[in-house]
Design an enzyme around this catalytic site. Structure first.
Site, PDB file in Angstrom:
ATOM      1  N   GLY A  61     -10.095  -4.667   2.568  1.00 41.19           N
ATOM      2  CA  GLY A  61      -9.711  -5.580   2.466  1.00 41.19           C
ATOM      3  C   GLY A  61      -7.925  -5.257   3.076  1.00 41.19           C
ATOM      4  N   LEU A  63      -6.432  -6.594   5.207  1.00 42.50           N
ATOM      5  CA  LEU A  63      -5.537  -7.361   6.197  1.00 42.50           C
ATOM      6  C   LEU A  63      -5.156  -8.461   6.006  1.00 42.50           C
ATOM      7  CD1 LEU A  63      -7.613  -6.588   9.736  1.00 42.50           C
ATOM      8  CD2 LEU A  63      -5.459  -5.419   8.987  1.00 42.50           C
ATOM      9  N   LEU A  66      -1.628  -8.268   1.509  1.00 42.24           N
ATOM     10  CA  LEU A  66      -1.259  -7.175   0.589  1.00 42.24           C
ATOM     11  C   LEU A  66      -0.839  -5.987   0.953  1.00 42.24           C
ATOM     12  CD1 LEU A  66      -1.921  -7.927  -3.280  1.00 42.24           C
ATOM     13  CD2 LEU A  66       0.401  -9.013  -2.115  1.00 42.24           C
ATOM     14  N   ILE A  88     -12.282  -7.058   7.347  1.00 45.84           N
ATOM     15  CA  ILE A  88     -13.753  -7.193   8.507  1.00 45.84           C
ATOM     16  C   ILE A  88     -13.681  -8.204   9.524  1.00 45.84           C
ATOM     17  CG2 ILE A  88     -15.698  -7.560   6.603  1.00 45.84           C
ATOM     18  CD1 ILE A  88     -15.191 -10.311   6.303  1.00 45.84           C
ATOM     19  N   TYR A 194     -12.646 -17.419  -8.679  1.00 42.94           N
ATOM     20  CA  TYR A 194     -11.827 -16.569  -9.417  1.00 42.94           C
ATOM     21  C   TYR A 194     -11.397 -15.203 -10.306  1.00 42.94           C
ATOM     22  CZ  TYR A 194      -7.143 -14.420  -7.329  1.00 42.94           C
ATOM     23  OH  TYR A 194      -6.213 -13.290  -6.898  1.00 42.94           O
TER      24      TYR A 194
HETATM   25  N1  LIG Z   1      -1.224 -12.027  -3.410  1.00 45.99           N
HETATM   26  C1  LIG Z   1      -1.353 -12.809  -4.008  1.00 45.99           C
HETATM   27  O1  LIG Z   1      -0.529 -13.588  -4.840  1.00 45.99           O
HETATM   28  C2  LIG Z   1      -2.107 -11.925  -5.537  1.00 45.99           C
HETATM   29  C3  LIG Z   1      -3.181 -11.150  -4.931  1.00 45.99           C
HETATM   30  N2  LIG Z   1      -4.118 -10.764  -6.145  1.00 45.99           N
HETATM   31  C4  LIG Z   1      -5.576  -9.565  -5.615  1.00 45.99           C
HETATM   32  O2  LIG Z   1      -4.837  -8.371  -4.704  1.00 45.99           O
HETATM   33  C5  LIG Z   1      -6.181  -8.396  -3.440  1.00 45.99           C
HETATM   34  C6  LIG Z   1      -5.264  -8.432  -2.448  1.00 45.99           C
HETATM   35  O3  LIG Z   1      -4.892 -10.124  -2.217  1.00 45.99           O
HETATM   36  P1  LIG Z   1      -4.369 -10.304  -0.167  1.00 45.99           P
HETATM   37  O4  LIG Z   1      -4.251  -9.453   0.030  1.00 45.99           O
HETATM   38  O5  LIG Z   1      -3.315 -11.849  -1.341  1.00 45.99           O
HETATM   39  O6  LIG Z   1      -5.562 -11.479   0.020  1.00 45.99           O
HETATM   40  P2  LIG Z   1      -5.721 -12.574   1.102  1.00 45.99           P
HETATM   41  O7  LIG Z   1      -6.905 -12.860   0.646  1.00 45.99           O
HETATM   42  O8  LIG Z   1      -4.840 -11.916   1.798  1.00 45.99           O
HETATM   43  O9  LIG Z   1      -6.964 -10.703   1.495  1.00 45.99           O
HETATM   44  C7  LIG Z   1      -7.937 -10.807   1.261  1.00 45.99           C
HETATM   45  C8  LIG Z   1      -9.042  -9.963   2.146  1.00 45.99           C
HETATM   46  O10 LIG Z   1     -10.101  -9.581   2.431  1.00 45.99           O
HETATM   47  C9  LIG Z   1     -10.540  -9.561   2.574  1.00 45.99           C
HETATM   48  N3  LIG Z   1     -11.787  -9.916   2.714  1.00 45.99           N
HETATM   49  C10 LIG Z   1     -12.535 -10.903   2.793  1.00 45.99           C
HETATM   50  N4  LIG Z   1     -14.577 -10.583   2.658  1.00 45.99           N
HETATM   51  C11 LIG Z   1     -14.701  -9.087   2.960  1.00 45.99           C
HETATM   52  C12 LIG Z   1     -15.110  -8.414   2.567  1.00 45.99           C
HETATM   53  N5  LIG Z   1     -16.973  -8.738   2.983  1.00 45.99           N
HETATM   54  N6  LIG Z   1     -15.275  -7.055   2.921  1.00 45.99           N
HETATM   55  C13 LIG Z   1     -14.419  -6.452   3.401  1.00 45.99           C
HETATM   56  N7  LIG Z   1     -13.032  -7.179   2.634  1.00 45.99           N
HETATM   57  C14 LIG Z   1     -13.626  -8.653   3.600  1.00 45.99           C
HETATM   58  C15 LIG Z   1      -9.970 -10.820   3.906  1.00 45.99           C
HETATM   59  O11 LIG Z   1     -10.620 -10.364   5.612  1.00 45.99           O
HETATM   60  C16 LIG Z   1      -8.941 -10.763   3.888  1.00 45.99           C
HETATM   61  O12 LIG Z   1      -8.081  -9.380   4.278  1.00 45.99           O
HETATM   62  C17 LIG Z   1      -6.824  -9.310  -3.946  1.00 45.99           C
HETATM   63  O13 LIG Z   1      -8.531  -8.521  -4.628  1.00 45.99           O
HETATM   64  C18 LIG Z   1      -6.048 -10.654  -5.135  1.00 45.99           C
HETATM   65  O14 LIG Z   1      -7.343 -10.874  -5.811  1.00 45.99           O
HETATM   66  C19 LIG Z   1      -3.900 -10.364  -7.044  1.00 45.99           C
HETATM   67  C20 LIG Z   1      -2.451 -12.002  -7.830  1.00 45.99           C
HETATM   68  C21 LIG Z   1      -2.078 -12.683  -6.750  1.00 45.99           C
HETATM   69  C1  LIG Z   2      -1.671 -15.459  -8.458  1.00 45.47           C
HETATM   70  C2  LIG Z   2      -3.021 -15.461  -7.698  1.00 45.47           C
HETATM   71  O1  LIG Z   2      -3.615 -14.256  -7.666  1.00 45.47           O
HETATM   72  C3  LIG Z   2      -3.228 -15.801  -6.121  1.00 45.47           C
HETATM   73  N1  LIG Z   2      -2.335 -15.465  -5.400  1.00 45.47           N
HETATM   74  C4  LIG Z   2      -3.692 -17.087  -6.217  1.00 45.47           C
HETATM   75  O2  LIG Z   2      -2.706 -17.995  -6.452  1.00 45.47           O
HETATM   76  O3  LIG Z   2      -4.895 -17.618  -6.333  1.00 45.47           O
END
Ligand SMILES: NC(=O)C1=CN([C@@H]2O[C@H](COP(=O)(O)OP(=O)(O)OC[C@H]3O[C@@H](n4cnc5c(N)ncnc54)[C@H](O)[C@@H]3O)[C@@H](O)[C@H]2O)C=CC1
Ligand SMILES: CC(=O)[C@H](N)C(=O)O
Length: 373
Positions: A61, A63, A66, A88, A194
């Protein structure tokens, strides 16, 4: 009895493992009669000493908001070719040409295993997920990606003796959790798919750690704020959008009420914390899932801080009922004392520093100069 012996041997092997987590352990799925079994000593390449010094990292994941930033940080540390981004989605040119990228759907167990084996992965950073707001909009998909996908990740990590990092979130708590502050260990009854999937990930990771010796490490992130990557559909997204709108239009419409207080963190702190906990000596970790925090603020407070730099900014409120209900059930302040005590966690960005940094990064003149360079 043979199963018990295998598990005991597995745990011993893991405890003896080097820092990079390069050990090989027996397949968890092979404990039954899984056709997915590979032999525990499957080794396709001989590893030279210098290569073995660094972990070989796969980010799933990658792209999203983070992953690209984390890859950049890890590549500086371990070398460009030792860190593989996967997703993906199709990567933009700048990401594709900055280091190894591979297609990987975490729902495809065989493909994931092939990538881990062929690239001799030793650390797996599992970022794929559907976040809180998009998860509520598509519960079946969120359940598949966040829960079934995690099962694939856990099995492959245990099978190949990987160090596994899975982020959790403030969203892993719910309305019956203490909200101000929220400690590491307390009631967790989230009301989003979630949150439910993240509690499941915390518990499954810890279970695999104690049962199979999996080197599982997990941080509960607050809402993360970044300038050069867009959030993926969460409840805390407003805290990123305000900066873009303040600069582009001078007007921001917030989808949360003005006094909705949530824990937040600048991306640099989040990524540094991730590397630090991944590198922390095993004996320093008294837990496998830690809260981390930097600051807490409401939309009103954030807007006031931005207005110190851009006094013309107008802010209006058009509350989104789904996001507001989610935010009202989440922690207001996060207690991260255990992370500070055990492995020395310390944030660097508070609210004024965050706002100065975000506005500095998004400054139109700076962006124009960067585009020309
Ligand atoms: N950004 C935030 O504020 C926070 C993020 N997190 C966690 O950190 C991690 C990364 O967060 P972000 O980058 O913000 O998430 P995001 O939603 O920006 O990116 C998630 C990525 O997962 C990919 N994805 C979806 N289905 C998939 C599949 N079947 N196979 C492979 N990849 C797939 C998407 O294409 C996307 O690029 C997540 O697990 C999230 O829960 C936790 C708390 C806060
Ligand atoms: C705090 C997180 O896990 C995320 N940014 C969301 O708002 O869903």
């Amino acid at each position: 009895m043979p199963v018990v012996r295998t598990l005991t041997r597995t745990v011993k092997q893991v405890l003896k493992s080097p820092v990079c987590g390069c050990q090989t352990v027996t397949s968890v799925r092979s404990i039954g009669v899984s056709p997915r079994q590979v032999t525990s000593d499957a080794s396709f390449h001989s590893v030279s000493f210098s290569e073995a010094d660094h972990p070989r990292v796969l980010i799933t994941g990658g792209l999203g908001q983070l992953g690209v930033g984390l890859a950049k940080l890890l590549r500086k540390r371990f070398g460009k070719n030792n860190v593989i981004l996967s997703d993906i989605r199709k990567p933009p040119d700048n990401v594709f040409y900055s280091g190894p990228f591979i297609y990987s759907d975490i729902l495809d167990y065989k493909n994931l295993r092939e990538i881990v084996v062929n690239n001799r992965i030793t650390w797996l950073i599992h970022y794929s997920a559907l976040l809180s707001a998009v998860g509520e909009a598509n519960v079946p998909l969120a359940r598949a990606v966040n829960i079934t996908g995690l099962h694939n990740i856990l099995d492959i990590a245990a099978e190949h003796g990987l160090r596994l990092f899975v982020p959790s979130t403030i969203g892993a708590f719910g309305p019956t959790s203490p909200r101000n502050p929220t400690p590491d260990l307390c009631i967790q009854r989230p009301r989003t798919i979630y949150g439910v999937s993240k509690v499941h990930a915390e518990l499954m990771g810890e279970y695999y750690h104690y049962r199979y010796g999996l080197d599982f490490r997990c941080l509960r992130y607050p809402g993360i704020i970044s300038a050069d990557s867009q959030p993926g559909g969460g409840t805390t997204d407003y805290a990123v959008q305000i900066f873009h709108d303040a600069i582009k239009t001078g007007r921001f419409v917030c989808n949360l009420k003005p006094d909705t207080r949530l824990p937040m963190m600048y991306i640099d702190d989040c990524l540094r914390a991730t590397v630090e906990v991944l590198e922390a000596p095993t004996e320093s970790l008294t837990m496998r899932t830690y809260n981390i925090n930097a600051m807490s603020f409401s939309p009103e407070e954030l807007a006031q801080e931005v207005q110190k730099h851009l006094p013309e900014l107008e802010v209006a409120y058009n509350v989104d009922a789904v996001r507001q209900a989610i935010a009202d059930s989440w922690p207001m302040n996060f207690d991260d004392n255990n992370a500070r005590k055990d492995w020395g966690w310390k944030h660097e960005y508070d609210l004024p520093e965050l706002v100065t940094t975000m506005l500095g990064y998004l400054n139109p003149e700076r962006l124009a100069a960067q585009a020309q360079a």
